[in-house]
Design a protein around this motif. Structure first.
Motif, PDB file in Angstrom:
ATOM      1  N   GLY A   1       0.304  15.625  -5.359  1.00  0.00           N
ATOM      2  CA  GLY A   1      -0.566  14.830  -4.506  1.00  0.00           C
ATOM      3  C   GLY A   1      -1.878  14.464  -5.165  1.00  0.00           C
ATOM      4  N   VAL A   2      -2.498  15.412  -5.880  1.00  0.00           N
ATOM      5  CA  VAL A   2      -3.782  15.089  -6.504  1.00  0.00           C
ATOM      6  C   VAL A   2      -3.596  14.116  -7.665  1.00  0.00           C
ATOM      7  CG1 VAL A   2      -4.876  17.243  -5.780  1.00  0.00           C
ATOM      8  CG2 VAL A   2      -3.738  17.144  -7.998  1.00  0.00           C
ATOM      9  N   LEU A   3      -2.447  14.175  -8.340  1.00  0.00           N
ATOM     10  CA  LEU A   3      -2.171  13.166  -9.367  1.00  0.00           C
ATOM     11  C   LEU A   3      -2.038  11.786  -8.731  1.00  0.00           C
ATOM     12  CD1 LEU A   3       0.380  14.814 -11.845  1.00  0.00           C
ATOM     13  CD2 LEU A   3      -1.972  14.122 -12.318  1.00  0.00           C
ATOM     14  N   LEU A   4      -1.362  11.723  -7.598  1.00  0.00           N
ATOM     15  CA  LEU A   4      -1.262  10.450  -6.889  1.00  0.00           C
ATOM     16  C   LEU A   4      -2.634   9.955  -6.449  1.00  0.00           C
ATOM     17  CD1 LEU A   4       1.894  10.991  -4.622  1.00  0.00           C
ATOM     18  CD2 LEU A   4       1.716   9.533  -6.645  1.00  0.00           C
ATOM     19  N   PHE A   5      -3.499  10.892  -6.050  1.00  0.00           N
ATOM     20  CA  PHE A   5      -4.836  10.485  -5.627  1.00  0.00           C
ATOM     21  C   PHE A   5      -5.619   9.871  -6.779  1.00  0.00           C
ATOM     22  CE2 PHE A   5      -9.357  11.695  -5.493  1.00  0.00           C
ATOM     23  CZ  PHE A   5      -9.764  10.845  -4.470  1.00  0.00           C
ATOM     24  N   LEU A   6      -5.500  10.447  -7.985  1.00  0.00           N
ATOM     25  CA  LEU A   6      -6.206   9.887  -9.133  1.00  0.00           C
ATOM     26  C   LEU A   6      -5.804   8.438  -9.373  1.00  0.00           C
ATOM     27  CD1 LEU A   6      -6.081  12.868 -11.680  1.00  0.00           C
ATOM     28  CD2 LEU A   6      -8.016  12.123 -10.278  1.00  0.00           C
ATOM     29  N   LEU A   7      -4.546   8.134  -9.113  1.00  0.00           N
ATOM     30  CA  LEU A   7      -4.081   6.757  -9.256  1.00  0.00           C
ATOM     31  C   LEU A   7      -4.492   5.892  -8.069  1.00  0.00           C
ATOM     32  CD1 LEU A   7      -0.527   7.468 -10.654  1.00  0.00           C
ATOM     33  CD2 LEU A   7      -2.190   5.973 -11.752  1.00  0.00           C
ATOM     34  N   ALA A   8      -4.413   6.468  -6.876  1.00  0.00           N
ATOM     35  CA  ALA A   8      -4.633   5.674  -5.669  1.00  0.00           C
ATOM     36  C   ALA A   8      -6.101   5.382  -5.422  1.00  0.00           C
ATOM     37  CB  ALA A   8      -4.044   6.407  -4.460  1.00  0.00           C
ATOM     38  N   ALA A   9      -7.012   6.257  -5.862  1.00  0.00           N
ATOM     39  CA  ALA A   9      -8.432   6.092  -5.539  1.00  0.00           C
ATOM     40  C   ALA A   9      -8.971   4.762  -6.044  1.00  0.00           C
ATOM     41  CB  ALA A   9      -9.237   7.253  -6.132  1.00  0.00           C
TER      42      ALA A   9
ATOM     43  N   VAL B   1       1.090   5.432  -0.868  1.00  0.00           N
ATOM     44  CA  VAL B   1      -0.062   6.267  -0.515  1.00  0.00           C
ATOM     45  C   VAL B   1      -1.184   5.422   0.077  1.00  0.00           C
ATOM     46  CG1 VAL B   1      -1.943   7.642  -1.506  1.00  0.00           C
ATOM     47  CG2 VAL B   1       0.430   8.143  -2.109  1.00  0.00           C
ATOM     48  N   ILE B   2      -1.517   4.320  -0.584  1.00  0.00           N
ATOM     49  CA  ILE B   2      -2.674   3.546  -0.097  1.00  0.00           C
ATOM     50  C   ILE B   2      -2.357   2.806   1.190  1.00  0.00           C
ATOM     51  CG2 ILE B   2      -3.590   3.342  -2.436  1.00  0.00           C
ATOM     52  CD1 ILE B   2      -2.770   0.442  -2.444  1.00  0.00           C
ATOM     53  N   VAL B   3      -1.089   2.485   1.423  1.00  0.00           N
ATOM     54  CA  VAL B   3      -0.710   1.870   2.696  1.00  0.00           C
ATOM     55  C   VAL B   3      -0.828   2.898   3.819  1.00  0.00           C
ATOM     56  CG1 VAL B   3       1.212   0.898   4.011  1.00  0.00           C
ATOM     57  CG2 VAL B   3       0.745   0.095   1.691  1.00  0.00           C
ATOM     58  N   ILE B   4      -0.373   4.127   3.567  1.00  0.00           N
ATOM     59  CA  ILE B   4      -0.458   5.175   4.585  1.00  0.00           C
ATOM     60  C   ILE B   4      -1.916   5.540   4.855  1.00  0.00           C
ATOM     61  CG2 ILE B   4       0.033   7.608   5.057  1.00  0.00           C
ATOM     62  CD1 ILE B   4       2.680   7.272   3.602  1.00  0.00           C
ATOM     63  N   GLY B   5      -2.706   5.678   3.803  1.00  0.00           N
ATOM     64  CA  GLY B   5      -4.092   6.094   3.967  1.00  0.00           C
ATOM     65  C   GLY B   5      -4.986   5.016   4.525  1.00  0.00           C
ATOM     66  N   GLY B   6      -4.683   3.764   4.220  1.00  0.00           N
ATOM     67  CA  GLY B   6      -5.533   2.656   4.643  1.00  0.00           C
ATOM     68  C   GLY B   6      -6.134   1.964   3.425  1.00  0.00           C
ATOM     69  N   ILE B   7      -5.832   0.696   3.257  1.00  0.00           N
ATOM     70  CA  ILE B   7      -6.281  -0.045   2.080  1.00  0.00           C
ATOM     71  C   ILE B   7      -7.807  -0.100   2.054  1.00  0.00           C
ATOM     72  CG2 ILE B   7      -6.269  -2.294   0.950  1.00  0.00           C
ATOM     73  CD1 ILE B   7      -3.458  -2.697   2.008  1.00  0.00           C
ATOM     74  N   GLY B   8      -8.377   0.298   0.933  1.00  0.00           N
ATOM     75  CA  GLY B   8      -9.826   0.295   0.768  1.00  0.00           C
ATOM     76  C   GLY B   8     -10.493   1.609   1.095  1.00  0.00           C
ATOM     77  N   SER B   9      -9.741   2.598   1.559  1.00  0.00           N
ATOM     78  CA  SER B   9     -10.311   3.879   1.965  1.00  0.00           C
ATOM     79  C   SER B   9      -9.973   4.964   0.947  1.00  0.00           C
ATOM     80  CB  SER B   9      -9.782   4.279   3.345  1.00  0.00           C
ATOM     81  OG  SER B   9     -10.156   5.595   3.672  1.00  0.00           O
TER      82      SER B   9
ATOM     83  N   PRO C   1      -1.215   0.433  12.263  1.00  0.00           N
ATOM     84  CA  PRO C   1      -0.903  -0.613  11.289  1.00  0.00           C
ATOM     85  C   PRO C   1      -1.889  -0.702  10.137  1.00  0.00           C
ATOM     86  CG  PRO C   1      -0.638  -1.438  13.520  1.00  0.00           C
ATOM     87  CD  PRO C   1      -1.282  -0.090  13.636  1.00  0.00           C
ATOM     88  N   HIS C   2      -3.145  -0.275  10.355  1.00  0.00           N
ATOM     89  CA  HIS C   2      -4.151  -0.339   9.286  1.00  0.00           C
ATOM     90  C   HIS C   2      -4.206   0.949   8.458  1.00  0.00           C
ATOM     91  CE1 HIS C   2      -5.809  -4.140  10.712  1.00  0.00           C
ATOM     92  NE2 HIS C   2      -5.731  -3.659  11.932  1.00  0.00           N
ATOM     93  N   GLY C   3      -3.314   1.893   8.697  1.00  0.00           N
ATOM     94  CA  GLY C   3      -3.314   3.156   7.974  1.00  0.00           C
ATOM     95  C   GLY C   3      -4.054   4.242   8.745  1.00  0.00           C
ATOM     96  N   LEU C   4      -3.955   5.461   8.231  1.00  0.00           N
ATOM     97  CA  LEU C   4      -4.549   6.599   8.919  1.00  0.00           C
ATOM     98  C   LEU C   4      -6.071   6.586   8.904  1.00  0.00           C
ATOM     99  CD1 LEU C   4      -2.180   9.467   7.655  1.00  0.00           C
ATOM    100  CD2 LEU C   4      -2.111   8.282   9.859  1.00  0.00           C
ATOM    101  N   PHE C   5      -6.662   6.168   7.794  1.00  0.00           N
ATOM    102  CA  PHE C   5      -8.119   6.167   7.650  1.00  0.00           C
ATOM    103  C   PHE C   5      -8.585   4.825   7.065  1.00  0.00           C
ATOM    104  CE2 PHE C   5      -6.592  10.508   7.251  1.00  0.00           C
ATOM    105  CZ  PHE C   5      -7.405  11.202   8.135  1.00  0.00           C
ATOM    106  N   PRO C   6      -8.425   3.734   7.792  1.00  0.00           N
ATOM    107  CA  PRO C   6      -8.823   2.422   7.244  1.00  0.00           C
ATOM    108  C   PRO C   6     -10.306   2.378   6.962  1.00  0.00           C
ATOM    109  CG  PRO C   6      -8.363   2.262   9.587  1.00  0.00           C
ATOM    110  CD  PRO C   6      -7.925   3.632   9.164  1.00  0.00           C
ATOM    111  N   ALA C   7     -10.694   1.610   5.934  1.00  0.00           N
ATOM    112  CA  ALA C   7     -12.093   1.575   5.482  1.00  0.00           C
ATOM    113  C   ALA C   7     -13.012   0.957   6.509  1.00  0.00           C
ATOM    114  CB  ALA C   7     -12.175   0.799   4.167  1.00  0.00           C
ATOM    115  N   ASN C   8     -12.531   0.035   7.283  1.00  0.00           N
ATOM    116  CA  ASN C   8     -13.409  -0.691   8.220  1.00  0.00           C
ATOM    117  C   ASN C   8     -13.226  -0.233   9.651  1.00  0.00           C
ATOM    118  OD1 ASN C   8     -10.825  -1.670   8.425  1.00  0.00           O
ATOM    119  ND2 ASN C   8     -11.424  -3.812   8.675  1.00  0.00           N
ATOM    120  N   ARG C   9     -12.705   1.008   9.827  1.00  0.00           N
ATOM    121  CA  ARG C   9     -12.518   1.524  11.193  1.00  0.00           C
ATOM    122  C   ARG C   9     -13.375   2.773  11.382  1.00  0.00           C
ATOM    123  NH1 ARG C   9     -10.295  -2.684  11.166  1.00  0.00           N
ATOM    124  NH2 ARG C   9      -8.493  -3.361  12.361  1.00  0.00           N
TER     125      ARG C   9
END
Length: 305
Positions: free
Chosen positions: A17-25, A230-238, A297-305
């Protein structure tokens, strides 16, 4: 099914998961602020792994190898942004996909020309070659180091995004980039910085993954697909969403690949269970994404929510 096995796989899932985060951030910020579809992000991960392997071969120092991966990927990302990516921001997403897919093919052939078609191996550093004791449970020290590095990057990213002026601009840009530009912020410089930092984190992920995976041409494509999930689940931009989603996806994927075959063996032949288990585990990640999108639809933690 022992508690030791479950705990070991939880740690392996956390490490993945943390390897995925390094890519997704970095990739989620590029999506969120620049609205740029970068399929070449996995190639930057691959190039970071090759930079690290070459530096380790010549210096014998894993620290210098990681520094070479981060520095080389940063410079490569900035060069790509200046030469090609900056010219595509105002273009259609289809143009982004076609251009960055061409970059993927280019980098795959480039590493075959420079390093050859055979995999390159990066050794685990000697000081991390053993195991550590966690409450009476032994776990490889290097894998634990990956977890620590990923968590430190997560904390650093949170501080950057939430406690600095640059972070304020990043958050504002993720919400309304046109307004940020209208206020006099140099969006061109901000975009280049974000693209470069994202490339650097991808290179770091490649360097950290090198000793546990074979470094080879095309290694970035499969992990890129999971990173996009990952970024779709988390929320694009977050970045926060990317962190939590990466941990969820890493644990779900790892636990599924280990325990689904064991469960299927109770109902079917061993050969069928061993073949079907990993395939079903891969499907679990996409099923999770579908469930999240149906619920939020905007992910779990969208940047603008």
């Amino acid at each position: 099914m022992s508690a030791t096995l479950v705990f070991a796989q939880l740690l392996n899932g956390l490490q993945f998961g943390v390897l995925l985060f390094l890519l997704a951030a970095g990739l989620t910020l590029v999506f969120g602020i620049m609205s740029f579809v970068n399929l070449a992000h996995g190639s930057l991960y691959m190039m970071g792994a090759y930079f690290a392997a070459s530096a380790f071969q010549y210096t014998g120092s894993f620290g210098l190898a990681v520094a070479a991966a981060m520095g080389g990927s940063l410079l490569l990302g900035l060069a790509l942004e200046f030469v090609a990516v900056a010219r595509l921001y105002r273009r259609d997403h289809l143009d982004h996909v076609l251009a960055t897919f061409g970059m993927v093919l280019f980098f795959n052939e480039l590493v075959r020309i420079i390093w050859g078609a055979q995999p390159v191996f990066l050794q685990v550093p000697e000081f991390l070659g053993g195991a550590i004791d966690i409450g009476g449970f032994s776990y490889p020290a290097y894998r634990f180091a990956i977890i620590v590095v990923g968590l430190l990057v997560a904390v650093g990213s949170w501080l950057l995004i939430n406690k600095t002026r640059v972070g304020m601009l990043i958050r504002a840009g993720a919400t309304n980039p046109a307004m940020v530009a209208a206020l006099g912020v140099n969006i061109r410089l901000l975009n280049a910085m974000l693209f470069g930092v994202g490339a650097m984190l991808a290179g770091l992920a490649g360097a950290m993954a090198g000793p546990i995976l074979s470094v080879q041409s095309g290694m970035g494509e499969s992990v890129l697909i999971t990173t996009l999930v990952v970024i779709v689940i988390g929320g694009i931009g977050s970045v926060t969403g990317a962190f939590y989603a990466a941990l969820i996806v890493g644990i779900v994927d790892t636990m599924g690949r280990v325990f689904l075959p064991l469960m299927l063996r109770q109902m079917a032949e061993r050969s069928f269970a061993d073949a079907a288990g990993p395939a079903l585990a891969s499907m679990l990640v996409y099923l999770l994404m579908a469930m999240v999108l149906a619920w939020r639809p905007h992910g779990l933690f969208p940047a603008n929510r």
